[in-house]
Motif scaffolding. Sequence first.
Motif, mmCIF file in Angstrom:
data_model
loop_
_atom_site.group_PDB
_atom_site.id
_atom_site.type_symbol
_atom_site.label_atom_id
_atom_site.label_comp_id
_atom_site.label_asym_id
_atom_site.label_seq_id
_atom_site.Cartn_x
_atom_site.Cartn_y
_atom_site.Cartn_z
ATOM 1 N N LEU A 99 -12.016 85.522 14.133
ATOM 2 C CA LEU A 99 -11.675 86.648 13.269
ATOM 3 C C LEU A 99 -12.534 86.623 12.013
ATOM 4 C CD1 LEU A 99 -7.773 86.723 13.510
ATOM 5 C CD2 LEU A 99 -9.371 88.447 14.356
ATOM 6 N N PRO A 100 -12.700 87.771 11.353
ATOM 7 C CA PRO A 100 -13.469 87.787 10.113
ATOM 8 C C PRO A 100 -12.915 86.767 9.121
ATOM 9 C CG PRO A 100 -12.971 90.020 10.813
ATOM 10 C CD PRO A 100 -12.203 89.097 11.719
ATOM 11 N N ALA A 101 -13.832 86.095 8.418
ATOM 12 C CA ALA A 101 -13.424 85.055 7.473
ATOM 13 C C ALA A 101 -14.439 84.980 6.338
ATOM 14 C CB ALA A 101 -13.347 83.705 8.178
ATOM 15 N N TYR A 102 -14.007 84.437 5.207
ATOM 16 C CA TYR A 102 -14.900 84.221 4.069
ATOM 17 C C TYR A 102 -15.860 83.084 4.420
ATOM 18 C CZ TYR A 102 -11.683 87.135 1.437
ATOM 19 O OH TYR A 102 -10.913 88.174 1.002
ATOM 20 N N ALA A 103 -17.164 83.294 4.209
ATOM 21 C CA ALA A 103 -18.166 82.285 4.548
ATOM 22 C C ALA A 103 -18.280 81.216 3.483
ATOM 23 C CB ALA A 103 -19.521 82.946 4.774
ATOM 24 N N THR A 104 -18.075 81.601 2.229
ATOM 25 C CA THR A 104 -18.201 80.650 1.128
ATOM 26 C C THR A 104 -17.104 80.895 0.109
ATOM 27 O OG1 THR A 104 -19.692 82.128 -0.085
ATOM 28 C CG2 THR A 104 -20.728 80.494 1.359
ATOM 29 N N GLY A 152 -16.029 89.347 0.196
ATOM 30 C CA GLY A 152 -15.728 89.979 1.475
ATOM 31 C C GLY A 152 -15.853 88.980 2.608
ATOM 32 N N VAL A 153 -15.341 89.366 3.754
ATOM 33 C CA VAL A 153 -15.385 88.488 4.921
ATOM 34 C C VAL A 153 -16.573 88.850 5.801
ATOM 35 C CG1 VAL A 153 -12.900 88.082 4.922
ATOM 36 C CG2 VAL A 153 -13.826 89.977 6.250
ATOM 37 N N THR A 198 -18.518 95.264 17.530
ATOM 38 C CA THR A 198 -17.960 94.017 17.004
ATOM 39 C C THR A 198 -16.863 93.463 17.900
ATOM 40 O OG1 THR A 198 -16.243 95.131 15.718
ATOM 41 C CG2 THR A 198 -18.380 94.772 14.638
ATOM 42 N N GLY A 199 -16.238 94.330 18.702
ATOM 43 C CA GLY A 199 -15.091 93.908 19.499
ATOM 44 C C GLY A 199 -13.820 93.800 18.671
ATOM 45 N N LEU A 200 -13.865 94.269 17.420
ATOM 46 C CA LEU A 200 -12.702 94.206 16.531
ATOM 47 C C LEU A 200 -12.053 95.575 16.420
ATOM 48 C CD1 LEU A 200 -14.250 92.115 13.631
ATOM 49 C CD2 LEU A 200 -12.777 91.289 15.474
ATOM 50 N N PHE A 201 -10.739 95.586 16.464
ATOM 51 C CA PHE A 201 -9.953 96.808 16.310
ATOM 52 C C PHE A 201 -8.976 96.585 15.162
ATOM 53 C CE2 PHE A 201 -11.552 96.660 20.537
ATOM 54 C CZ PHE A 201 -11.784 97.962 20.918
ATOM 55 N N PHE A 202 -8.997 97.481 14.180
ATOM 56 C CA PHE A 202 -8.168 97.336 12.986
ATOM 57 C C PHE A 202 -7.065 98.383 12.979
ATOM 58 C CE2 PHE A 202 -10.869 94.459 10.606
ATOM 59 C CZ PHE A 202 -12.094 94.625 11.229
ATOM 60 N N GLU A 203 -5.863 97.980 12.580
ATOM 61 C CA GLU A 203 -4.767 98.904 12.360
ATOM 62 C C GLU A 203 -4.411 98.812 10.883
ATOM 63 O OE1 GLU A 203 -0.160 99.369 13.669
ATOM 64 O OE2 GLU A 203 -1.597 98.920 15.260
ATOM 65 N N MET A 204 -4.912 99.771 10.122
ATOM 66 C CA MET A 204 -4.751 99.739 8.674
ATOM 67 C C MET A 204 -3.430 100.368 8.267
ATOM 68 S SD MET A 204 -7.542 98.262 7.892
ATOM 69 C CE MET A 204 -7.359 98.348 6.120
ATOM 70 N N PRO A 205 -2.723 99.761 7.299
ATOM 71 C CA PRO A 205 -1.513 100.386 6.753
ATOM 72 C C PRO A 205 -1.880 101.643 5.965
ATOM 73 C CG PRO A 205 -1.671 98.065 6.125
ATOM 74 C CD PRO A 205 -2.971 98.443 6.740
ATOM 75 N N GLU A 206 -0.901 102.511 5.757
ATOM 76 C CA GLU A 206 -1.131 103.701 4.941
ATOM 77 C C GLU A 206 -1.607 103.285 3.555
ATOM 78 O OE1 GLU A 206 2.039 106.509 4.722
ATOM 79 O OE2 GLU A 206 2.359 106.492 6.880
ATOM 80 N N ASN A 207 -2.448 104.110 2.975
ATOM 81 C CA ASN A 207 -2.939 103.924 1.604
ATOM 82 C C ASN A 207 -3.776 102.657 1.420
ATOM 83 O OD1 ASN A 207 -1.603 106.311 0.727
ATOM 84 N ND2 ASN A 207 0.299 105.150 0.678
ATOM 85 N N LEU A 208 -4.358 102.137 2.484
ATOM 86 C CA LEU A 208 -5.233 100.980 2.378
ATOM 87 C C LEU A 208 -6.459 101.248 3.235
ATOM 88 C CD1 LEU A 208 -5.323 98.088 1.142
ATOM 89 C CD2 LEU A 208 -4.587 97.264 3.358
ATOM 90 N N GLU A 209 -7.625 100.793 2.778
ATOM 91 C CA GLU A 209 -8.852 100.991 3.538
ATOM 92 C C GLU A 209 -9.605 99.681 3.642
ATOM 93 O OE1 GLU A 209 -11.950 103.318 1.775
ATOM 94 O OE2 GLU A 209 -11.982 102.098 -0.017
ATOM 95 N N ALA A 210 -10.482 99.619 4.616
ATOM 96 C CA ALA A 210 -11.438 98.522 4.746
ATOM 97 C C ALA A 210 -12.827 99.155 4.748
ATOM 98 C CB ALA A 210 -11.208 97.748 6.037
ATOM 99 N N GLN A 211 -13.805 98.422 4.258
ATOM 100 C CA GLN A 211 -15.170 98.911 4.238
ATOM 101 C C GLN A 211 -16.085 97.876 4.875
ATOM 102 O OE1 GLN A 211 -16.274 99.888 0.218
ATOM 103 N NE2 GLN A 211 -14.732 101.489 0.063
ATOM 104 N N VAL A 212 -17.090 98.350 5.591
ATOM 105 C CA VAL A 212 -18.105 97.477 6.165
ATOM 106 C C VAL A 212 -19.370 97.711 5.362
ATOM 107 C CG1 VAL A 212 -19.419 96.885 8.236
ATOM 108 C CG2 VAL A 212 -17.030 97.648 8.437
#
Length: 90
Positions: free
Chosen positions: A15-20, A25-26, A48-62
Motif C-alpha cells: 500500500l502507499p506509504a511514506y518513503a522518508t 505525501g506517500v 497502479t492497481g489501487l482503488f480508493f473510496e474517499m469519504p465525503e468532503n475529502l480528496e486525494a491528489q496524485v
Amino acid sequence: MPTSVKIVNKSPHPLPAYATAGSSGVDIRANLEQPIIIEPLERVLVPTGLFFEMPENLEAQVRPRSGLAIKQGLTLSLIHISEPTRRSWI
C-alpha cells in the motif's frame, strides 16, 4: 476527528506509504506487466492497481516526485480523487 480511506490493492506492491521521515505525501508504484516507453510529448495512463473510496468532503491528489520531474523531465497532470470518483488511478 479521525478519517479513514478504503483502499483496495490489486497490485503486487505494498500500500502507499511514506518513503522518508518528514515526507508530505506517500509513494505509489506503477502496476506494469512490462516496461513502457514514453516518447516526448506523449501522454499515457499508468495503472497502479489501487482503488480508493474517499469519504465525503475529502480528496486525494496524485503529484509527480520532484526528483523525476527535475532530473528526468517526467511529470504528470494533477489527478484529483474525490468521493464520487471510485476507480483505479492513475
